[in-house]
Design a protein around this motif. Structure first.
Motif, mmCIF file in Angstrom:
data_model
loop_
_atom_site.group_PDB
_atom_site.id
_atom_site.type_symbol
_atom_site.label_atom_id
_atom_site.label_comp_id
_atom_site.label_asym_id
_atom_site.label_seq_id
_atom_site.Cartn_x
_atom_site.Cartn_y
_atom_site.Cartn_z
ATOM 1 N N SER A 125 -17.571 -25.411 37.410
ATOM 2 C CA SER A 125 -18.881 -25.561 36.786
ATOM 3 C C SER A 125 -19.747 -24.353 37.092
ATOM 4 C CB SER A 125 -19.542 -26.814 37.367
ATOM 5 O OG SER A 125 -20.908 -26.833 37.076
ATOM 6 N N THR A 127 -22.437 -24.603 38.104
ATOM 7 C CA THR A 127 -23.201 -24.991 39.287
ATOM 8 C C THR A 127 -22.804 -24.153 40.507
ATOM 9 O OG1 THR A 127 -24.107 -26.948 40.359
ATOM 10 C CG2 THR A 127 -21.733 -26.857 40.207
ATOM 11 N N TYR A 149 -22.061 -32.516 44.959
ATOM 12 C CA TYR A 149 -21.230 -32.379 43.751
ATOM 13 C C TYR A 149 -20.801 -30.915 43.587
ATOM 14 C CZ TYR A 149 -20.530 -31.119 38.870
ATOM 15 O OH TYR A 149 -20.056 -30.553 37.717
ATOM 16 N N ASN A 179 -23.104 -25.767 29.774
ATOM 17 C CA ASN A 179 -23.548 -27.137 29.477
ATOM 18 C C ASN A 179 -22.889 -27.690 28.209
ATOM 19 O OD1 ASN A 179 -25.539 -25.998 31.337
ATOM 20 N ND2 ASN A 179 -26.665 -27.898 31.004
ATOM 21 N N ASN A 199 -28.334 -36.332 31.798
ATOM 22 C CA ASN A 199 -28.324 -35.040 31.111
ATOM 23 C C ASN A 199 -29.139 -35.068 29.827
ATOM 24 O OD1 ASN A 199 -25.132 -35.099 32.359
ATOM 25 N ND2 ASN A 199 -26.537 -33.465 32.907
ATOM 26 N N LEU A 200 -29.559 -33.871 29.442
ATOM 27 C CA LEU A 200 -30.515 -33.747 28.342
ATOM 28 C C LEU A 200 -30.026 -34.363 27.021
ATOM 29 C CD1 LEU A 200 -33.200 -32.555 27.333
ATOM 30 C CD2 LEU A 200 -31.964 -30.437 26.827
ATOM 31 N N ARG A 216 -38.439 -37.149 28.663
ATOM 32 C CA ARG A 216 -39.257 -36.523 29.710
ATOM 33 C C ARG A 216 -38.797 -35.075 29.823
ATOM 34 N NH1 ARG A 216 -37.399 -39.937 34.540
ATOM 35 N NH2 ARG A 216 -35.522 -39.445 33.402
ATOM 36 N N VAL A 217 -39.698 -34.148 29.525
ATOM 37 C CA VAL A 217 -39.357 -32.729 29.659
ATOM 38 C C VAL A 217 -39.717 -32.338 31.092
ATOM 39 C CG1 VAL A 217 -39.860 -30.386 28.868
ATOM 40 C CG2 VAL A 217 -39.754 -32.280 27.212
ATOM 41 N N PHE A 218 -38.677 -31.968 31.862
ATOM 42 C CA PHE A 218 -38.880 -31.710 33.294
ATOM 43 C C PHE A 218 -39.483 -30.323 33.529
ATOM 44 C CE2 PHE A 218 -35.045 -34.682 33.910
ATOM 45 C CZ PHE A 218 -35.855 -35.797 34.073
ATOM 46 N N ARG A 231 -30.693 -23.223 29.259
ATOM 47 C CA ARG A 231 -29.279 -23.430 29.600
ATOM 48 C C ARG A 231 -28.406 -22.913 28.471
ATOM 49 N NH1 ARG A 231 -31.745 -24.487 33.392
ATOM 50 N NH2 ARG A 231 -31.610 -26.214 34.856
ATOM 51 N N TYR A 233 -25.823 -24.053 26.203
ATOM 52 C CA TYR A 233 -25.167 -25.241 25.643
ATOM 53 C C TYR A 233 -23.967 -24.803 24.825
ATOM 54 C CZ TYR A 233 -29.387 -27.462 27.262
ATOM 55 O OH TYR A 233 -30.401 -27.902 28.070
ATOM 56 N N VAL A 270 -35.299 -26.290 26.584
ATOM 57 C CA VAL A 270 -35.361 -27.727 26.282
ATOM 58 C C VAL A 270 -36.055 -27.931 24.932
ATOM 59 C CG1 VAL A 270 -36.268 -29.972 27.040
ATOM 60 C CG2 VAL A 270 -35.367 -28.351 28.731
ATOM 61 N N ARG A 293 -37.759 -31.341 37.763
ATOM 62 C CA ARG A 293 -36.774 -32.170 38.468
ATOM 63 C C ARG A 293 -36.298 -31.374 39.687
ATOM 64 N NH1 ARG A 293 -31.527 -34.008 35.070
ATOM 65 N NH2 ARG A 293 -31.207 -31.744 35.024
ATOM 66 N N ASP A 296 -33.583 -28.240 39.937
ATOM 67 C CA ASP A 296 -33.356 -27.517 38.674
ATOM 68 C C ASP A 296 -33.738 -26.040 38.812
ATOM 69 O OD1 ASP A 296 -32.328 -29.573 37.216
ATOM 70 O OD2 ASP A 296 -34.093 -29.886 35.943
#
Ligand code: UFG
Length: 338
Positions: A125, A127, A149, A179, A199-200, A216-218, A231, A233, A270, A293, A296
């Motif tokens: 990932s 990540t 994770y 993503n 996830n979004l 909810r837009v973080f 991100r 995508y 987003v 969040r 993030d």
């Protein structure tokens, strides 16, 4: 026809990869315990591909069960998707993540070794890059993880690198996904999260279908063009194709450690995702800006030149296609794959 074991083959990325394998002349053998997927996915895959699949209900933490698959079939390679994947849950239940993700990987490698199967693709990932020093992200960027994770992904990358050093005949590919969103055009398979999505994309589609009141837009105060998180995508069908290309590469190359970013190379915010989704559904989608969040980062997108040069990996779908196919799946499966 080469047999390829796909652990987590009924899951989101695994199921789309099964289709790509069949289309490219491999015989996928699905291993899944259906703990975060439905056995119905197998029937649906057979319907999409018109192909009779072999599948085993097995948890990879059970080595004896896993070994049956290798005793019954001559296996060319393994694509190991099976694993827990929710960042927040991993913070709350770290031991569960280490137990499941690490033990299953160790079992897979041990059983492969015993049966002289030498090609392994691991689902890593983006990540593993943590909060990158700059974007786009190249494969040789420093690695840094911030939650259990992510740590399982990085630990497994390191375990596999140690393993190939000691076993030069064994080939490993580490694929670092950005993503994944979108779904197969049939709308029969797609992302099917349990409970309220983290996830979004699944969150947005559940807002669109009326299961959740608003997105909810973080945070809208990131240092990005419109203030929301950016991100990379990638359509899950493009991502799936990356696995087949990697297998082909493994058949040709003498290198025994391959590492690739799989993304599109393009970042989207987003708000951009939300607006493309509005076009796909044909109306405005309610949202509220809430606080950031925890954990993030502002921006994360890939440089994918290496996968392009070495694998011929090129994405076909744009953000609108991704939104449209996610929405198609949500509409056809309002309560998930039941
Ligand atoms: N977001 C919202 N509202 C939501 C959900 C997400 O505004 O309800 C925002 C996030 O703040 C972020 C973006 O949408 O800016 C994407 O968030 P996701 O949760 O969809 O994805 P992440 O990039 O946080 O995480 C994903 C995977 C992880 C993986 C990581 C690698 O879920 O497993 O990419 O970069 F580790």
């Amino acid at each position: 026809m080469k047999n390829v074991v796909v652990t987590g083959g009924a899951g989101y990325i695994g199921s789309h990869t099964v289709i790509s394998l069949i289309e490219n002349g491999y015989n996928p053998i699905i291993v899944d315990d259906y703990s975060n997927s439905s056995p119905k996915v197998i029937e649906r895959l057979e319907k999409i591909t018109n192909y009779k699949l072999t599948s085993y209900k097995i948890n990879c933490c059970n080595k004896n069960d896993l070994e049956e698959v290798f005793k019954n079939n001559d296996i060319f390679g393994v694509i190991h998707f099976a694993g827990y994947k929710a960042v927040g849950e991993s913070v709350a239940k770290p031991l569960m993540y280490y137990q499941n993700n690490l033990i299953s990987l160790l079992n897979v490698v041990e059983v492969m070794h015993k049966h002289n199967c030498n090609n392994l693709i691991f689902s890593s990932s983006a990540t593993v890059y943590g909060d990158p020093k700059s974007v786009p992200i190249y494969e040789d960027f420093p690695l840094h993880v911030t939650n259990p994770y992510g740590r399982t992904k990085l630990m497994i990358e390191e375990i596999l690198q140690d393993y190939v050093k000691a076993n030069p005949n064994f080939k490993v590919a580490l694929l670092r996904y950005f993503n994944p969103i979108g779904a197969h055009e049939s709308g029969l398979i797609g992302e099917d999260p349990n409970g309220i999505p983290n996830n979004l994309m699944p969150y947005i589609t559940q807002v669109c279908i009326g299961k959740l009141p608003y997105l909810r837009v973080f945070g809208n105060d990131y240092n990005t063009p419109d203030g929301t998180g950016v991100r990379d995508y990638i359509h899950v069908c493009d991502l799936a194709k990356g696995h087949t290309l990697t297998l082909k590469k493994m058949e040709e190359t003498n290198e025994n450690l391959l590492i690739y970013n799989l993304g599109t190379g393009k970042g989207s915010s987003v708000f951009e995702v939300l607006h493309e989704m509005e076009k796909a559904v044909g109306h405005a989608i309610p949202y509220q800006i809430v606080s950031r969040r925890p954990g993030d980062i502002a921006e994360c997108y890939a440089n994918c030149d290496k996968a392009y040069k070495e694998l011929g990996f090129k994405t076909e779908y744009n953000l609108f296609d991704m939104c449209k196919s996610s929405w198609n799946f949500q509409q056809k499966n309002p309560d998930g794959i039941k």
